[in-house]
Motif scaffolding. Sequence first.
Motif, PDB file in Angstrom:
ATOM      1  N   ASP A  46     -13.505 -25.703  -2.901  1.00  0.00           N
ATOM      2  CA  ASP A  46     -14.811 -25.702  -3.383  1.00  0.00           C
ATOM      3  C   ASP A  46     -16.022 -26.053  -2.367  1.00  0.00           C
ATOM      4  O   ASP A  46     -15.766 -27.112  -1.437  1.00  0.00           O
ATOM      5  CB  ASP A  46     -15.021 -26.921  -4.303  1.00  0.00           C
ATOM      6  CG  ASP A  46     -16.364 -27.056  -4.926  1.00  0.00           C
ATOM      7  OD1 ASP A  46     -17.304 -27.653  -4.277  1.00  0.00           O
ATOM      8  OD2 ASP A  46     -16.614 -26.585  -6.234  1.00  0.00           O
ATOM      9  N   ALA A  47     -16.793 -24.916  -1.943  1.00  0.00           N
ATOM     10  CA  ALA A  47     -17.650 -24.953  -0.891  1.00  0.00           C
ATOM     11  C   ALA A  47     -18.608 -26.388  -0.820  1.00  0.00           C
ATOM     12  O   ALA A  47     -18.763 -26.819   0.301  1.00  0.00           O
ATOM     13  CB  ALA A  47     -18.753 -23.932  -1.050  1.00  0.00           C
ATOM     14  N   ASP A  48     -19.128 -26.803  -1.864  1.00  0.00           N
ATOM     15  CA  ASP A  48     -19.743 -28.019  -2.058  1.00  0.00           C
ATOM     16  C   ASP A  48     -19.281 -29.137  -1.638  1.00  0.00           C
ATOM     17  O   ASP A  48     -19.524 -30.199  -0.813  1.00  0.00           O
ATOM     18  CB  ASP A  48     -20.518 -28.384  -3.349  1.00  0.00           C
ATOM     19  CG  ASP A  48     -21.607 -27.026  -3.660  1.00  0.00           C
ATOM     20  OD1 ASP A  48     -22.359 -26.866  -2.626  1.00  0.00           O
ATOM     21  OD2 ASP A  48     -21.712 -27.061  -4.684  1.00  0.00           O
ATOM     22  N   LYS A  49     -17.736 -29.219  -2.167  1.00  0.00           N
ATOM     23  CA  LYS A  49     -16.877 -30.413  -1.702  1.00  0.00           C
ATOM     24  C   LYS A  49     -16.742 -30.216  -0.331  1.00  0.00           C
ATOM     25  O   LYS A  49     -16.362 -31.492   0.435  1.00  0.00           O
ATOM     26  CB  LYS A  49     -15.665 -30.544  -2.652  1.00  0.00           C
ATOM     27  CG  LYS A  49     -16.043 -30.773  -4.093  1.00  0.00           C
ATOM     28  CD  LYS A  49     -14.826 -30.836  -4.980  1.00  0.00           C
ATOM     29  CE  LYS A  49     -15.062 -31.167  -6.149  1.00  0.00           C
ATOM     30  NZ  LYS A  49     -13.929 -31.279  -7.261  1.00  0.00           N
ATOM     31  N   GLN A  57      -9.055 -37.599  11.367  1.00  0.00           N
ATOM     32  CA  GLN A  57      -7.925 -36.618  11.122  1.00  0.00           C
ATOM     33  C   GLN A  57      -7.847 -36.658   9.483  1.00  0.00           C
ATOM     34  O   GLN A  57      -7.591 -35.460   9.108  1.00  0.00           O
ATOM     35  CB  GLN A  57      -6.625 -37.029  11.675  1.00  0.00           C
ATOM     36  CG  GLN A  57      -6.724 -37.284  13.183  1.00  0.00           C
ATOM     37  CD  GLN A  57      -5.527 -37.745  13.848  1.00  0.00           C
ATOM     38  OE1 GLN A  57      -4.997 -38.847  13.334  1.00  0.00           O
ATOM     39  NE2 GLN A  57      -5.070 -37.198  15.037  1.00  0.00           N
ATOM     40  N   ASP A  58      -7.712 -37.342   8.718  1.00  0.00           N
ATOM     41  CA  ASP A  58      -7.623 -37.239   7.390  1.00  0.00           C
ATOM     42  C   ASP A  58      -8.680 -36.499   6.556  1.00  0.00           C
ATOM     43  O   ASP A  58      -8.638 -35.514   5.737  1.00  0.00           O
ATOM     44  CB  ASP A  58      -7.417 -38.809   6.517  1.00  0.00           C
ATOM     45  CG  ASP A  58      -7.318 -38.775   5.008  1.00  0.00           C
ATOM     46  OD1 ASP A  58      -6.376 -38.117   4.846  1.00  0.00           O
ATOM     47  OD2 ASP A  58      -8.141 -38.979   4.282  1.00  0.00           O
ATOM     48  N   LEU A  59      -9.930 -36.864   7.043  1.00  0.00           N
ATOM     49  CA  LEU A  59     -11.166 -36.261   6.458  1.00  0.00           C
ATOM     50  C   LEU A  59     -11.179 -34.563   6.820  1.00  0.00           C
ATOM     51  O   LEU A  59     -11.359 -33.646   6.142  1.00  0.00           O
ATOM     52  CB  LEU A  59     -12.628 -36.785   7.074  1.00  0.00           C
ATOM     53  CG  LEU A  59     -12.746 -38.065   6.453  1.00  0.00           C
ATOM     54  CD1 LEU A  59     -13.918 -38.593   6.997  1.00  0.00           C
ATOM     55  CD2 LEU A  59     -13.216 -38.010   4.965  1.00  0.00           C
ATOM     56  N   VAL A  60     -10.883 -34.410   8.219  1.00  0.00           N
ATOM     57  CA  VAL A  60     -10.713 -33.055   8.584  1.00  0.00           C
ATOM     58  C   VAL A  60      -9.562 -32.258   7.777  1.00  0.00           C
ATOM     59  O   VAL A  60      -9.871 -30.937   7.345  1.00  0.00           O
ATOM     60  CB  VAL A  60     -10.416 -32.805  10.058  1.00  0.00           C
ATOM     61  CG1 VAL A  60      -9.992 -31.607  10.462  1.00  0.00           C
ATOM     62  CG2 VAL A  60     -11.377 -33.308  10.832  1.00  0.00           C
ATOM     63  N   SER A  61      -8.680 -32.990   7.707  1.00  0.00           N
ATOM     64  CA  SER A  61      -7.439 -32.296   6.980  1.00  0.00           C
ATOM     65  C   SER A  61      -7.744 -31.855   5.239  1.00  0.00           C
ATOM     66  O   SER A  61      -7.610 -30.899   4.953  1.00  0.00           O
ATOM     67  CB  SER A  61      -6.192 -33.276   6.831  1.00  0.00           C
ATOM     68  OG  SER A  61      -5.171 -32.719   5.845  1.00  0.00           O
ATOM     69  N   GLN A  62      -8.494 -32.910   4.692  1.00  0.00           N
ATOM     70  CA  GLN A  62      -8.935 -32.682   3.464  1.00  0.00           C
ATOM     71  C   GLN A  62     -10.090 -31.601   3.416  1.00  0.00           C
ATOM     72  O   GLN A  62      -9.834 -30.682   2.577  1.00  0.00           O
ATOM     73  CB  GLN A  62      -9.508 -34.274   2.768  1.00  0.00           C
ATOM     74  CG  GLN A  62      -8.768 -35.224   2.504  1.00  0.00           C
ATOM     75  CD  GLN A  62      -9.566 -36.357   2.126  1.00  0.00           C
ATOM     76  OE1 GLN A  62     -10.181 -36.343   1.258  1.00  0.00           O
ATOM     77  NE2 GLN A  62      -9.335 -37.355   2.683  1.00  0.00           N
ATOM     78  N   ALA A  63     -10.891 -31.593   4.243  1.00  0.00           N
ATOM     79  CA  ALA A  63     -12.013 -30.698   4.322  1.00  0.00           C
ATOM     80  C   ALA A  63     -11.337 -29.200   4.317  1.00  0.00           C
ATOM     81  O   ALA A  63     -12.003 -27.984   3.983  1.00  0.00           O
ATOM     82  CB  ALA A  63     -13.025 -30.931   5.160  1.00  0.00           C
ATOM     83  N   ALA A  64     -10.559 -28.937   5.318  1.00  0.00           N
ATOM     84  CA  ALA A  64      -9.972 -27.623   5.520  1.00  0.00           C
ATOM     85  C   ALA A  64      -9.274 -27.159   4.385  1.00  0.00           C
ATOM     86  O   ALA A  64      -9.256 -25.818   4.470  1.00  0.00           O
ATOM     87  CB  ALA A  64      -8.921 -27.776   6.731  1.00  0.00           C
ATOM     88  N   GLY A  65      -8.533 -27.918   3.595  1.00  0.00           N
ATOM     89  CA  GLY A  65      -7.921 -27.357   2.498  1.00  0.00           C
ATOM     90  C   GLY A  65      -8.604 -27.238   1.192  1.00  0.00           C
ATOM     91  O   GLY A  65      -8.212 -26.932   0.012  1.00  0.00           O
ATOM     92  N   GLU A  66      -9.922 -27.699   1.204  1.00  0.00           N
ATOM     93  CA  GLU A  66     -10.764 -27.794  -0.239  1.00  0.00           C
ATOM     94  C   GLU A  66     -11.408 -26.406  -0.496  1.00  0.00           C
ATOM     95  O   GLU A  66     -12.194 -26.070   0.477  1.00  0.00           O
ATOM     96  CB  GLU A  66     -11.918 -28.855   0.240  1.00  0.00           C
ATOM     97  CG  GLU A  66     -13.050 -28.889  -0.993  1.00  0.00           C
ATOM     98  CD  GLU A  66     -12.250 -29.211  -2.321  1.00  0.00           C
ATOM     99  OE1 GLU A  66     -12.385 -28.278  -3.251  1.00  0.00           O
ATOM    100  OE2 GLU A  66     -11.597 -30.326  -2.444  1.00  0.00           O
TER     101      GLU A  66
END
Length: 553
Positions: A496-499, A485-494
């Motif tokens: 920068d495409a590479d990050k 859940q934490d990884l999905v949340s971080q990715a959705a708000g990032e």
Amino acid sequence: MDQPNGGSRIAAVDVSRRRFLAGLALGGSAIVFPGLLAACSADTADPGGSTSAGSSGGPGSSTAPAATSSGSAGSGAEQLIAGQLFEFTTFDPWFIGATNRLMHFQIYDPLVALSPEDGSYQPALASSWDLSDDGKSITLHLRDDVTFHNGKPFSAEDVLSNIERAKDASIGHVLNIGAARIASSKATDEHTVEITFNDPQPESVVLDFFAAMFIIQPDAMKDVQTAPAGTGPYKFDSFKPGQELVLTARDDYWMEGLPKTPKLVVKPFKDAAALALNLQGGSIDWVNGIDYNQVDTLQSAGLTVSIEEVLGAFWEFSINVKQPHLADKRVRQAIAYAVDREKIVKSVFFEHSKPTCTPFYNDKLPVYKEDDLHRYDFDLDKAAALLKDAGADGLKFEAAFQSSLPQAGSILEIVQADLAKIGVTVTIKAMPSTEASDYYNSRTYEIFSTASAIVPRDLSYVFSSVANFRADDKIITNWIDPTYQDLVSQAAGELDADKRTALYGQVRDLVMEEQPQVAIATRPNLYAFRKGVTGFKDNIGDFPVLAALEASS
């Protein structure tokens, strides 16, 4: 079974997946038409030949070509009869079950499209757009030559009405998830809409949402499930449940030269055998939903068969991790190793599918990892060792499937026989469609054999909307993992495409390690049609597009 808990399938990916059987070819115009998807229960779109986002005006900007003249019916047969498996369940374009896909691109258009060639964003009802540098707002510039089926002109106010409906969580469609990101929207003139988001949004997230938003005529919203009205090439004429849907061509469609056939009739069939027989007998012209084992027969009869490899669609086992005997990931990994994918592809799918150990099997996906394709290749010794380590010797479980998906049952029979060799007992349970859907959605099953789709567009939608992947307590497998859940949340708000891709790579690795679902084989769609039928296109999310379809008279 397309996932009942929702899902969206709009793919910002390359579409180098169409292959036709040897000696078969499709005629007709090379129109580039709406291309996205929402597999499961929820959204999609695409038209083209136009400039993609970023082609002018800098990043986040897109402009369309000059307006086209109105469409018109072609000079072939006066009507074309299409057949599909099972009945329409709704005409609301924001709910997309397998039986409803044929309707969407015929009646509706989206705001933004995806190119079937490379997955780039293309203008549709929005002729261009400008995304702010900080990702907090977007301006949509709308076409000024579009009318709804009732003759009313399409305008900015119609987009605002659709956004308002999309924000209504009580309706239950998946557009609500994307709409919840919108803080405010306003019309600055008749054909311009400004939208502000609660937080900065990646461009692909924003455009995927508008690609999924098929525009409904506001006056028709209250009756959209039974009397649809949009801006698409065909107008709703009549619907007789269990018999036929009749659509009539518009003579004022905004895409030049379309639709080609004056009347489109869609007939439902209860099984693929009846569908194939009616096609061979000449009572229908085009079908969606033939079985894998019918390909050779239809081809030998002189019919054209098209195999469309849907990006991100696959056959799988959903495993309920709340069941105590399935809670240990070693048990789920053992089940993954006990699947003889090569045998299944050969005997169940007649080699018209491909084996895969991962749902992220397509190399156009940002999280594609080649090694994962064979990570859980068939190995009963490894399966037995994992079960022993987990203290699960003598494992027993029930595996259910929807009886209208016989392939799911055939897969289970093969796995049942192999697991028996290492002391595992599998009880197979066939269930009628409605009962199976309720059972699956209740999340009380043990293992469910079905067909699914990850909806390979921006992955934030996959992990927020698709039943097997959503990172909340409604995930169909009951796999609730704080790290996930934490990884999905971080990715959705990032932004920068590479990050973002790196974060989603970690999500992928966690999914592959935990195996809350076991991928088995890719799930292509099969279409067939008689000689003299030309112009068929499908989009990158397995939605048929029939505006360019015509039959010789």
